[in-house]
Design a protein around this motif. Structure first.
Motif, PDB file in Angstrom:
ATOM      1  N   SER A   1       0.829  -1.208   0.000  1.00  0.00           N
ATOM      2  CA  SER A   1       0.000   0.000   0.000  1.00  0.00           C
ATOM      3  C   SER A   1       0.863   1.257   0.000  1.00  0.00           C
ATOM      4  N   MET A   2       1.975   1.217   0.741  1.00  0.00           N
ATOM      5  CA  MET A   2       2.857   2.374   0.768  1.00  0.00           C
ATOM      6  C   MET A   2       3.498   2.614  -0.601  1.00  0.00           C
ATOM      7  N   ILE A   3       3.892   1.537  -1.286  1.00  0.00           N
ATOM      8  CA  ILE A   3       4.466   1.692  -2.625  1.00  0.00           C
ATOM      9  C   ILE A   3       3.437   2.276  -3.588  1.00  0.00           C
ATOM     10  N   VAL A   4       2.234   1.726  -3.569  1.00  0.00           N
ATOM     11  CA  VAL A   4       1.181   2.229  -4.460  1.00  0.00           C
ATOM     12  C   VAL A   4       0.865   3.684  -4.153  1.00  0.00           C
ATOM     13  N   GLY A   5       0.744   4.033  -2.866  1.00  0.00           N
ATOM     14  CA  GLY A   5       0.396   5.397  -2.497  1.00  0.00           C
ATOM     15  C   GLY A   5       1.461   6.410  -2.872  1.00  0.00           C
ATOM     16  N   LEU A   6       2.722   6.099  -2.586  1.00  0.00           N
ATOM     17  CA  LEU A   6       3.793   7.056  -2.866  1.00  0.00           C
ATOM     18  C   LEU A   6       4.029   7.233  -4.364  1.00  0.00           C
ATOM     19  N   VAL A   7       4.030   6.126  -5.113  1.00  0.00           N
ATOM     20  CA  VAL A   7       4.249   6.241  -6.561  1.00  0.00           C
ATOM     21  C   VAL A   7       3.076   6.953  -7.219  1.00  0.00           C
ATOM     22  N   THR A   8       1.851   6.680  -6.782  1.00  0.00           N
ATOM     23  CA  THR A   8       0.689   7.395  -7.306  1.00  0.00           C
ATOM     24  C   THR A   8       0.771   8.876  -6.986  1.00  0.00           C
ATOM     25  N   LEU A   9       1.222   9.195  -5.785  1.00  0.00           N
ATOM     26  CA  LEU A   9       1.398  10.605  -5.393  1.00  0.00           C
ATOM     27  C   LEU A   9       2.354  11.317  -6.330  1.00  0.00           C
ATOM     28  N   VAL A  10       3.513  10.720  -6.573  1.00  0.00           N
ATOM     29  CA  VAL A  10       4.535  11.371  -7.392  1.00  0.00           C
ATOM     30  C   VAL A  10       4.073  11.508  -8.845  1.00  0.00           C
ATOM     31  N   THR A  11       3.576  10.432  -9.422  1.00  0.00           N
ATOM     32  CA  THR A  11       3.177  10.477 -10.833  1.00  0.00           C
ATOM     33  C   THR A  11       1.976  11.401 -11.047  1.00  0.00           C
ATOM     34  N   THR A  12       1.011  11.356 -10.157  1.00  0.00           N
ATOM     35  CA  THR A  12      -0.156  12.229 -10.298  1.00  0.00           C
ATOM     36  C   THR A  12       0.245  13.692 -10.192  1.00  0.00           C
ATOM     37  N   THR A  13       1.111  14.008  -9.241  1.00  0.00           N
ATOM     38  CA  THR A  13       1.522  15.403  -9.054  1.00  0.00           C
ATOM     39  C   THR A  13       2.306  15.916 -10.247  1.00  0.00           C
ATOM     40  N   LEU A  14       3.235  15.114 -10.768  1.00  0.00           N
ATOM     41  CA  LEU A  14       4.048  15.570 -11.894  1.00  0.00           C
ATOM     42  C   LEU A  14       3.213  15.756 -13.160  1.00  0.00           C
ATOM     43  N   VAL A  15       2.375  14.772 -13.478  1.00  0.00           N
ATOM     44  CA  VAL A  15       1.557  14.891 -14.693  1.00  0.00           C
ATOM     45  C   VAL A  15       0.537  16.007 -14.547  1.00  0.00           C
ATOM     46  N   ALA A  16      -0.073  16.142 -13.367  1.00  0.00           N
ATOM     47  CA  ALA A  16      -1.045  17.212 -13.151  1.00  0.00           C
ATOM     48  C   ALA A  16      -0.384  18.583 -13.209  1.00  0.00           C
ATOM     49  N   LEU A  17       0.865  18.664 -12.774  1.00  0.00           N
ATOM     50  CA  LEU A  17       1.582  19.940 -12.842  1.00  0.00           C
ATOM     51  C   LEU A  17       1.809  20.364 -14.286  1.00  0.00           C
ATOM     52  N   CYS A  18       2.197  19.424 -15.138  1.00  0.00           N
ATOM     53  CA  CYS A  18       2.401  19.734 -16.557  1.00  0.00           C
ATOM     54  C   CYS A  18       1.080  20.088 -17.240  1.00  0.00           C
ATOM     55  N   GLY A  19       0.037  19.276 -17.005  1.00  0.00           N
ATOM     56  CA  GLY A  19      -1.248  19.556 -17.628  1.00  0.00           C
ATOM     57  C   GLY A  19      -1.890  20.824 -17.110  1.00  0.00           C
ATOM     58  N   GLY A  20      -1.782  21.075 -15.811  1.00  0.00           N
ATOM     59  CA  GLY A  20      -2.350  22.301 -15.266  1.00  0.00           C
ATOM     60  C   GLY A  20      -1.661  23.552 -15.777  1.00  0.00           C
ATOM     61  N   TYR A  21      -0.337  23.490 -15.950  1.00  0.00           N
ATOM     62  CA  TYR A  21       0.376  24.655 -16.496  1.00  0.00           C
ATOM     63  C   TYR A  21      -0.029  24.915 -17.941  1.00  0.00           C
ATOM     64  N   ALA A  22      -0.207  23.848 -18.713  1.00  0.00           N
ATOM     65  CA  ALA A  22      -0.617  24.024 -20.111  1.00  0.00           C
ATOM     66  C   ALA A  22      -2.001  24.660 -20.196  1.00  0.00           C
ATOM     67  N   LEU A  23      -2.924  24.235 -19.346  1.00  0.00           N
ATOM     68  CA  LEU A  23      -4.271  24.808 -19.371  1.00  0.00           C
ATOM     69  C   LEU A  23      -4.292  26.236 -18.856  1.00  0.00           C
TER      70      LEU A  23
ATOM     71  N   GLN B   1      -1.134  -8.030  -2.533  1.00  0.00           N
ATOM     72  CA  GLN B   1      -2.347  -7.331  -2.127  1.00  0.00           C
ATOM     73  C   GLN B   1      -2.031  -6.156  -1.220  1.00  0.00           C
ATOM     74  N   THR B   2      -2.983  -5.246  -1.126  1.00  0.00           N
ATOM     75  CA  THR B   2      -2.843  -4.044  -0.315  1.00  0.00           C
ATOM     76  C   THR B   2      -3.697  -4.160   0.947  1.00  0.00           C
ATOM     77  N   ILE B   3      -3.628  -3.148   1.793  1.00  0.00           N
ATOM     78  CA  ILE B   3      -4.306  -3.204   3.090  1.00  0.00           C
ATOM     79  C   ILE B   3      -5.826  -3.322   2.957  1.00  0.00           C
ATOM     80  N   PRO B   4      -6.520  -2.562   2.083  1.00  0.00           N
ATOM     81  CA  PRO B   4      -7.972  -2.761   1.986  1.00  0.00           C
ATOM     82  C   PRO B   4      -8.372  -4.188   1.635  1.00  0.00           C
ATOM     83  N   VAL B   5      -7.638  -4.826   0.733  1.00  0.00           N
ATOM     84  CA  VAL B   5      -7.925  -6.226   0.399  1.00  0.00           C
ATOM     85  C   VAL B   5      -7.569  -7.124   1.573  1.00  0.00           C
TER      86      VAL B   5
END
Length: 303
Positions: free
Chosen positions: A100-122, A250-254
């Protein structure tokens, strides 16, 4: 003589020493009730009831987690940590926590970076399909994740990514991006373009001006987007259940779902697993609540 009579006629009557004071000609305007005039119990009583309603389930979960099996005491005494040891070792919650920690941290980093690029373009560029793209981002929020399970499963199966944490990370990132891009875009719009233009005049490129001028001002927005992505991926159950079938993936919710049997439920182990799952989220919000509120409020409007 006429002026003296007029002045005499308009002069307010003097109160006699022995008589009552003359009635006032106009009533003073009614003063509105200020916040400080409200009795404190009218503020603390609703807040106390709401706090009690919110904290009782957490106390009940903590009570079952630290109370010995078979005990009916309403106080966590005597305390035992056997349930935590059971879920961490026998139920493989240590592996679930790591996944769960791996999924959460990697999702955090990738979401923030891609959203930063897309938000700046918009926020900074005008292109032909900009309005349609924004509309598509908004409309995507109305699509539940359950509708996308079958096509996502087929895509990941063809890519041989089933039973891989990468499939869950990609799915979580894709579903977090629309809202994250909208928030980052609104936050960047609040940063004056003149700041970047001044950096350009000083010889900075667009990328260097963004990193040196704009990015430091986006800290509340980035913290809000990143924390939202982390918490959502940490708590999400559906993608991990569908794409991960092996126990060591599996992750913690499962993992919490495996503690619920068909005929019986180990309430102590389930409560201990719930505490383990809640602790990282509580710590995250305890440290970032100030930036989280600022980020969501500033990213929602354009100043």
């Amino acid at each position: 003589m006429t002026a003296q009579l007029a002045e005499k006629g308009t002069r307010a009557p003097m109160a006699s020493p022995d008589g009552p004071p003359p009635p006032s000609r106009s009533r003073a305007p009614k003063r509105e009730r200020a916040f400080d005039d409200v009795p404190r119990w009218q503020i603390y009583l609703p807040l106390g009831l709401y706090l009690l309603f919110t904290l009782v389930p957490f106390y009940w979960m903590l009570l079952f987690a630290v109370r010995p099996a078979g005990s009916t005491s309403l106080l966590p005494w005597p305390m035992t940590f056997d349930h935590f040891e059971k879920v961490w070792t026998e139920r493989s919650f240590g592996i679930f926590f790591e996944n769960s920690m791996i999924v959460g941290l990697v999702t955090l980093v990738t979401t923030t970076l891609v959203a930063l690029c897309g938000g700046y373009a918009l926020a900074r560029f005008d292109f032909r399909i900009k309005n349609g793209f924004m509309l598509a981002l908004l409309c995507s929020q109305f699509i539940p994740g359950a509708l996308m399970l079958v096509p996502l499963f087929e895509i990941f199966r063809n890519l041989q990514m089933i039973n891989s944490l990468g499939s869950v990370i990609i799915a979580e990132t894709v579903f977090q991006l629309p809202l994250s891009i909208i928030l980052i875009s609104g936050f960047i719009k609040n940063v004056p373009v003149s700041l970047e233009e001044a950096a350009w005049v000083d010889g900075c490129s667009r990328l260097r001006a963004f990193l040196a001028v704009v990015l430091p001002l986006l800290r509340p927005g980035l913290i809000a987007v990143g924390s939202f992505a982390f918490v959502h991926s940490w708590n999400h159950f559906l993608f991990a259940l569908m794409f991960l079938s092996e126990q060591d993936k599996q992750t913690i919710p499962v993992g919490l779902n495996t503690l619920i049997g068909a005929d019986s439920v180990d309430l102590g182990a389930l409560a201990a697993g719930g505490v383990v799952a809640a602790v990282p989220v509580v710590i995250v919000f305890a440290f970032i609540q100030k930036w989280l509120i600022t980020g969501f409020s500033a990213g929602a409007v354009k100043g």
